[in-house]
Design a protein around this motif. Structure first.
Motif, short mmCIF file in Angstrom:
data_model
loop_
_atom_site.label_atom_id
_atom_site.label_comp_id
_atom_site.label_asym_id
_atom_site.label_seq_id
_atom_site.Cartn_x
_atom_site.Cartn_y
_atom_site.Cartn_z
N ALA A 22 12.62 -11.14 -6.02
CA ALA A 22 13.22 -10.31 -7.08
C ALA A 22 14.24 -11.12 -7.86
CB ALA A 22 13.87 -9.08 -6.46
N ARG A 36 -7.77 6.71 -5.97
CA ARG A 36 -8.83 5.89 -5.40
C ARG A 36 -10.22 6.42 -5.77
NH1 ARG A 36 -6.63 2.65 -0.58
NH2 ARG A 36 -4.43 2.74 -1.07
N LEU A 67 -1.69 8.90 11.18
CA LEU A 67 -1.57 7.90 10.13
C LEU A 67 -0.11 7.48 10.01
CD1 LEU A 67 -3.74 9.30 7.17
CD2 LEU A 67 -4.40 7.69 8.96
N VAL A 104 -1.78 2.86 7.24
CA VAL A 104 -2.17 2.97 5.84
C VAL A 104 -1.12 2.26 5.00
CG1 VAL A 104 -2.81 4.50 3.94
CG2 VAL A 104 -3.06 5.28 6.28
N MET A 105 -1.58 1.53 4.01
CA MET A 105 -0.68 0.90 3.06
C MET A 105 -1.12 1.33 1.66
SD MET A 105 -0.85 -0.96 5.92
CE MET A 105 0.27 -1.82 7.04
N ALA A 106 -0.20 1.86 0.90
CA ALA A 106 -0.47 2.24 -0.49
C ALA A 106 0.88 2.26 -1.17
CB ALA A 106 -1.12 3.62 -0.56
N HIS A 107 0.91 1.92 -2.45
CA HIS A 107 2.21 1.84 -3.12
C HIS A 107 2.21 2.39 -4.54
CE1 HIS A 107 0.06 -1.83 -4.31
NE2 HIS A 107 0.67 -1.67 -5.45
N ALA A 108 1.03 2.56 -5.16
CA ALA A 108 0.98 2.98 -6.56
C ALA A 108 1.65 4.34 -6.72
CB ALA A 108 -0.47 3.04 -7.04
N GLU A 133 1.04 6.60 -8.62
CA GLU A 133 0.06 7.66 -8.85
C GLU A 133 -0.49 8.25 -7.55
OE1 GLU A 133 -0.05 4.69 -10.20
OE2 GLU A 133 0.05 4.95 -12.38
N GLU A 134 -0.38 7.52 -6.45
CA GLU A 134 -1.02 8.03 -5.24
C GLU A 134 -0.13 8.04 -4.02
OE1 GLU A 134 -4.26 5.83 -3.59
OE2 GLU A 134 -3.10 4.01 -3.27
N GLU A 142 0.74 11.35 -2.51
CA GLU A 142 -0.46 12.01 -1.98
C GLU A 142 -0.86 11.41 -0.63
OE1 GLU A 142 -3.49 11.71 -4.95
OE2 GLU A 142 -4.97 12.87 -3.81
N MET A 143 -0.74 10.08 -0.52
CA MET A 143 -1.12 9.42 0.72
C MET A 143 -0.10 9.71 1.82
SD MET A 143 -3.75 7.57 1.67
CE MET A 143 -4.50 6.08 0.99
N LEU A 153 -0.46 12.79 3.89
CA LEU A 153 -1.46 12.78 4.97
C LEU A 153 -0.93 12.14 6.24
CD1 LEU A 153 -4.43 11.34 2.84
CD2 LEU A 153 -4.04 13.75 3.38
N LEU A 180 11.55 -6.96 -1.11
CA LEU A 180 11.77 -5.90 -2.10
C LEU A 180 11.88 -6.43 -3.53
CD1 LEU A 180 15.49 -4.72 -1.79
CD2 LEU A 180 14.67 -7.07 -1.60
N ASP A 181 11.61 -5.56 -4.48
CA ASP A 181 11.99 -5.76 -5.87
C ASP A 181 12.19 -4.37 -6.46
OD1 ASP A 181 9.42 -4.80 -6.69
OD2 ASP A 181 8.62 -6.82 -6.57
N THR A 182 12.67 -4.31 -7.70
CA THR A 182 13.06 -2.99 -8.22
C THR A 182 11.86 -2.05 -8.34
OG1 THR A 182 12.94 -3.93 -10.44
CG2 THR A 182 15.11 -3.78 -9.44
N ARG A 209 9.16 2.82 -6.00
CA ARG A 209 8.01 3.42 -5.32
C ARG A 209 8.36 3.91 -3.93
NH1 ARG A 209 3.95 -1.34 -7.58
NH2 ARG A 209 3.09 -0.15 -9.32
#
Lengths: 275, 275, 275
Positions: A57, B113, C28, C53-57, C59-60, C63-64, C67, C78-80, C85
Motif C-alpha cells: 500500500a 459469479r 464455511l 472460502v475466499m471472496a473480496h469483490a 458486489e458479492e 452475499e458470500m 453463507l 492490506l491496502d485501502t 471491502r
C-alpha cells in the motif's frame, strides 16, 4: 582465469560469513513480488535466516521499507498500480541506503515488462539485477529470446553481456543459468552450483532473488552477496535433488536443505570461480 | 454404452499421445486465476510438461496470451477489474485461435459469479467449460446447490445436463465429480480415475483446469484433451493417495505423481468409457 | 490458578466437542486475508474439517459472508481498497450474527496497520482478536515492539494486557506466543501447546486464525473456541515437529497432523490451564 584457491584468498571467508551474519541479524527483506510464488519467497527467506515482509500500500510501503535490510522487486505479475508502488518503495530504499534487488521477470516477452524493467534500471539505484539469459540479454540490448517467463537464450557471449551490463549500470548483474554469471563490471564470477530439478518447479528464480536479497541485507559487497546467495541456494538445490521422488518432494526438500546449509558449506561446496 | 476396447479404437492412442505432445512442445498455458491456488496451478502445469504463465495487466495480457497455447480462466476470486481483464485476454485468445478453458468457480453461490460465468459462456468462445455438479447445473439452468465453492449437487441427470449444455454451447463440458462426465454434445465420456483424497486439499479443481488447458494446447480435439487431462490427473491422484500420511503429504506426492504419469499410463490405467 | 482437573470440569468436554462439531457441520469459513499465506489458510481450514472460502469483490462479499459460519480478517497485505471491502464483509457478518476473527498483522509496525486495526476493533463487533505480543500490546496502548510482522515483545505483564484489552473490547483476545494467552476479560486461559518449529515457516499465525475461525463457526463460546483452536493447532505442530527434516517437511507434516488431531486428543494433550 583464477584458480579456486586464489579466489578463496579474496572471497571465500567472506562468503561463508555472510550466511553467519544473516542468521545473527535476521534482517527484514521487503518483497514486492508476484502472487504466484510469493509464499515460496517468504519461506526461503526464513530458511536462509532472514525475515520476509510483504507490503504494497502506498500509505505504508515506504515506512515498511525503511525498516528493511533489502528490497526485492519482482515484476512477475506486474500492473501499472504495482509499478507505481514499486517506485515509491524504491525511492524509500534509496533514501535510506537500502539495496534494491530487481528480478525483471519476463523482460523481453512483452513490451510492458521490457519497458518497465528498462525504466527501473535507468531511474532507480539497483544494487543487484538478476535474470535469466533472455531477460538480461534483453536489458543489455541484445537479441534475446523470452518465451513467457522462460529464457530462450541470448545471442552473444553471456559473460561479456553480463559484465558489460554491470559496468553500464554500475551494479551487480546476475545472469542465472546452468552456470550463473555474476559480475559487477570489473570482477566476474561463475557459479556452478544448482541442479536441473530447480527448473522443474515454479519459483526457483524468484526464490534466488530472495536469497540474494537476504545476503545483500548484511553486506555492501553485492558481488559477494550475489555469489553467496546463488551458491548457497544452488547447494540447497543439489542436496534436495538427491533421492527426490519428483517435483513436489523436491520443493519440500529444497526448504529443508536451504535451512541446513551452513556457513562453511558455502566455503566448502561452493563451486565459484573467477573469470 | 461402448465397451472399453471399442473406445480404445477411437480414442486411446490419441489420449496417450496428447501427453507425449505436451512434453515435446511444452506449450505456454496462460492463467488468469484466483490468488488462493495459483501456485498449485503453476506447478501442476510444469509437472504435466507444459509451461505456466500468469499475467493480467491490460497493457500486456493480450500480448502474452498471443504466445500461449491455451488460456485458463478461473473466477475463484473474481472482481470487476479482473473480469474486464479476462475479457481482454479472451478476445486475444479468440483472435489467435487459442482455446479457452473456463472454470466457473462458485457459479450458483453468488449472483456475481453466476452472472459472470453466464456472460462468459454467452459472449466468449469457450473450448472447455469445467465445473462441479452445482456449477455446471447452475449454468445449465437447473436447480443446483453450491455452498461457497463446494458443489451440493444438481437436480436431474448429470450426464444429460452435461451433454445438453455442451450441445447448447457448442463446446466441451466437463462436470467433475467421483465420476467425471465429459461431453461435446454428441459424444459423452465418463472417467472414473481419481481419489477422494483430492477433495481434502484446496486447489484440485483448479489444477484439473490447468491440466486440461495443457492438453488443449496441443490438440484441437477438446473432448479428448479434457478426457486425457482428467484421467491423467486422476491417475496422479490415485497414486499420490497410496500411503499418504495426510493431506500435506498427499499434495506433495500429487505433484510427484503428475510428473511421472507416462503417456502409456493413460492408455493403460485410464478408466474412461463412452456413454 | 486452577488446576488441570478443575479446568477439565468446566471446559474440557466442550473443547473436544468443538472439533467433532466442525467435522460434522463443515462450516464455511470466509477469509479476507493476505496473498502470502492464503493457500496455507485454505488448506489448514480443510484439515480441521471446515470449508474455506475466499471472496473480496464488493458486489458479492456480503452475499458470500452470509453463507459462512465465521469471517477471518487478516491485514497482512492490506491496502485501502481491501480495507473498504473488509468493512463491507464485516458489516454483513454483523448483520447475520457471524463471528469475526481479526488478525491485526503488523499493527505497531506501520501507522496504516496500527490505525486500521484500531479502527476495526472500535467500529466492528470483533469476536476474537488474535495477534502476537507486539500487535496486541500496540492495540492495548502499551509500548510494544513490532519488527515487520514479527513481534518484538511488549512492556508490561502480557496476561494483564490481554485480559484488560478483552475486557475493554468485550471480546476474546488471544496473545500468541510460546504460551498463548486467551482471555474474554473475565476468564483467562493459558495454552502451552505448540513448537518452536512453527516460527520457522511463514503463515502459522495466519493459519491459527483460520483454525480459531473454524472453531468459532460452531460455538458462540469464543473463549473455548479460541482455546480449542490454538491447542489443536499447537498439538498438530508438536506432532509435525517430530522427526521433521526441516521447515519444508515440517510444513507438509503440519497439514497431515492437523487433519489427524482427534477430538479426544485436545482433551488429552491440550495443555490448557486457567489463570
Amino acid at each position: 582465469m583464477q584458480t579456486y584457491p586464489e579466489i578463496l584468498d579474496f572471497f571465500m571467508t567472506l562468503f561463508g560469513s555472510i550466511l553467519t551474519d544473516i542468521r545473527e541479524k535476521t534482517p527484514l527483506v521487503h518483497h514486492m513480488t508476484n502472487y504466484v510464488t510469493v509464499n515460496d519467497c517468504a519461506n526461503i527467506t526464513l530458511c536462509i535466516g532472514a525475515s520476509p515482509v510483504m507490503a504494497h500500500a502506498e500509505e505504508e510501503v515506504g515506512e515498511m521499507v525503511a525498516l528493511a535490510g533489502a528490497l526485492v522487486l519482482n515484476i512477475g505479475t506486474l500492473d501499472t498500480l504495482q509499478i507505481d508502488r514499486m517506485f515509491i518503495a524504491a525511492k524509500a530504499a534509496e533514501k535510506y541506503g537500502i539495496p534494491i534487488i530487481l528480478d525483471p521477470v519476463g523482460a523481453g516477452a512483452t513490451s510492458l515488462r521490457t519497458k518497465t524493467a528498462q525504466r527501473m534500471i535507468q531511474e532507480l539505484s539497483i544494487s543487484v539485477l538478476k535474470g535469466n539469459a533472455g531477460e538480461i540479454g534483453t536489458l543489455a540490448g541484445k537479441q534475446a529470446q523470452v518465451r513467457g517467463v522462460d529464457s530462450g537464450g541470448v545471442n552473444g557471449d553471456p559473460t561479456e553481456i553480463t559484465c558489460g551490463l554491470a559496468e553500464r549500470l554500475s551494479c551487480t548483474v546476475v545472469m542465472s543459468g546452468p552456470i550463473d554469471i555474476i559480475s559487477d563490471g570489473s570482477r566476474t564470477l561463475l557459479c556452478e552450483n544448482g541442479h536441473p530439478y530447480m527448473g522443474r518447479i515454479s519459483g526457483t528464480g524468484c526464490m534466488a532473488a530472495s536469497v540474494i536479497g537476504s545476503c545483500a541485507a548484511v553486506t555492501q559487497d553485492y558481488l559477494s552477496a550475489s555469489a553467496t546467495g546463488v551458491s548457497a541456494f544452488g547447494i540447497a538445490g543439489e542436496r534436495a535433488a538427491v533421492d527426490a521422488a519428483g517435483p513436489g518432494s523436491f520443493k519440500c526438500r529444497l526448504f529443508d536443505s536451504m535451512a541446513s546449509v551452513r556457513s562453511d558449506d558455502v566455503d566448502r561446496y561452493g563451486r565459484i570461480r573467477s573469470v
